[in-house]
Scaffold this active site. Structure first.
Site, PDB file in Angstrom:
ATOM      1  N   PRO A 173       0.118  -0.202  80.878  1.00  0.00           N
ATOM      2  CA  PRO A 173      -0.859   0.522  80.155  1.00  0.00           C
ATOM      3  C   PRO A 173      -0.167   1.793  79.383  1.00  0.00           C
ATOM      4  CG  PRO A 173      -1.044   1.098  82.463  1.00  0.00           C
ATOM      5  CD  PRO A 173      -0.111   0.078  82.249  1.00  0.00           C
ATOM      6  N   CYS A 174      -1.072   2.445  78.250  1.00  0.00           N
ATOM      7  CA  CYS A 174      -0.547   3.351  77.538  1.00  0.00           C
ATOM      8  C   CYS A 174       0.079   4.425  78.261  1.00  0.00           C
ATOM      9  CB  CYS A 174      -1.361   3.417  76.634  1.00  0.00           C
ATOM     10  SG  CYS A 174      -2.875   4.877  77.221  1.00  0.00           S
ATOM     11  N   LEU A 175       0.812   5.189  77.733  1.00  0.00           N
ATOM     12  CA  LEU A 175       1.293   6.466  78.585  1.00  0.00           C
ATOM     13  C   LEU A 175       0.259   7.489  78.816  1.00  0.00           C
ATOM     14  CD1 LEU A 175       4.507   6.844  76.817  1.00  0.00           C
ATOM     15  CD2 LEU A 175       4.384   5.808  79.062  1.00  0.00           C
ATOM     16  N   SER A 176      -0.974   7.577  77.915  1.00  0.00           N
ATOM     17  CA  SER A 176      -1.684   8.512  78.216  1.00  0.00           C
ATOM     18  C   SER A 176      -2.576   8.359  79.752  1.00  0.00           C
ATOM     19  CB  SER A 176      -2.808   8.581  77.251  1.00  0.00           C
ATOM     20  OG  SER A 176      -2.476   8.902  75.990  1.00  0.00           O
ATOM     21  N   SER A 177      -2.178   7.306  80.194  1.00  0.00           N
ATOM     22  CA  SER A 177      -2.847   6.928  81.552  1.00  0.00           C
ATOM     23  C   SER A 177      -1.965   7.524  82.789  1.00  0.00           C
ATOM     24  CB  SER A 177      -2.871   5.380  81.997  1.00  0.00           C
ATOM     25  OG  SER A 177      -1.514   4.833  81.965  1.00  0.00           O
TER      26      SER A 177
END
Length: 274
Positions: A173-177
């Site tokens: 998943p995207c790094l913001s997770s």
């Protein structure tokens, strides 16, 4: 049962006639791209959105996989980092991410003459906390895997059956997770986490997360790999490398890696409310 779902997916794409695939390069969207190409050929287009929350290595993987499949592939930029609703990192952060994605894909699809924008949401995703799914639905995205009831396991089984070499690729998943809800997300923080994960992958650990909270990095590895990591990795070098990246404290999560772990905070809040 598996072949029945594959047949249903092929029928869905045949009915679309043309489709634009929201293609991240993950196992789900890559399977969708593969089936779309098998059915529609040049009438299918895979589009990958690039932003600071996507690892450069993931973009390269997406390009290689698209070329292997044969599907036409286009790269666009999204600008969710310009939205304070996103960077504030609320519990529904993904809503604003997917809103930006589909607000970018839909006009592109209209411009190119594609009536359908298709994503890789699977049946299991519908039972998890995924506010981004609502944003995609509001913008008319279609989820064929969920439509035929294909689970995450079945997506991997179908990918293997179709000869896709990345059928067992770890979820990314995207790094913001990697950040706890409520901690502001910045480009610098995303880059720091991304570089830390790339470093660990180069040491031979492919399925992992580096969770970031303030100045602390928490390394998550599958529980069965923790002993190997502790015994056979130069831990001081790991600490030094992470500190060079800007972290002060480096920890190892003894529970081990578990997808969606940050959402357990939400579950506890719901229990307290009820």
């Amino acid at each position: 049962m598996l072949n029945e779902k594959l047949d249903k997916l092929k029928v869905l794409f045949a009915q679309m006639e043309q489709a634009l695939i929201a293609y991240s390069g993950g196992v789900d969207s890559t399977l969708v791209a593969k089936i779309a190409y098998d059915v529609l050929g040049t009438r299918a287009l895979a589009v990958t959105a690039v932003s600071p929350s996507l690892l450069p290595e993931e973009l390269e993987d997406a390009k290689v996989q698209a070329a292997t499949i044969g599907i036409r592939h286009q790269v666009i930029e999204t600008h969710e980092m310009e939205n304070s609703n996103y960077t504030a990192n609320p519990v529904n952060r993904c809503y604003f991410c997917k809103s930006e994605l589909h607000d970018t894909l839909r006009p592109l699809a209209n411009q190119l003459g594609y009536p359908y924008v298709v994503d890789g949401v699977n049946a299991d995703d519908l039972h998890d906390y995924r506010p981004g799914i609502q944003a995609a639905k509001e913008r008319g995205a279609f989820s064929p895997l969920a439509e035929v009831g294909a689970s995450k396991l079945e997506v991997r089984q179908l990918s293997q059956q179709l000869g896709l070499p990345w059928w067992d690729k770890p979820a990314q998943p995207c790094l913001s997770s990697r950040f706890p809800y409520g901690e502001e997300i910045t480009v610098a923080k995303l880059q720091r986490v991304g570089r830390a994960e790339i470093y660990l992958r180069k040491l031979g650990f492919s399925n992992l997360r580096v969770r970031s909270e303030g100045d602390t990095a928490r390394i998550e590895l599958p529980a069965e790999h923790i002993k190997d990591f502790v015994q056979n990795t130069d831990l001081q070098q790991v600490v030094s490398t992470f500190q060079e990246l800007g972290f002060i404290y480096v920890t190892l999560d003894l529970e081990g890696y578990r997808s969606g772990k940050l959402n357990q905070v939400l579950n506890k809040q719901l229990v307290n409310i009820n």
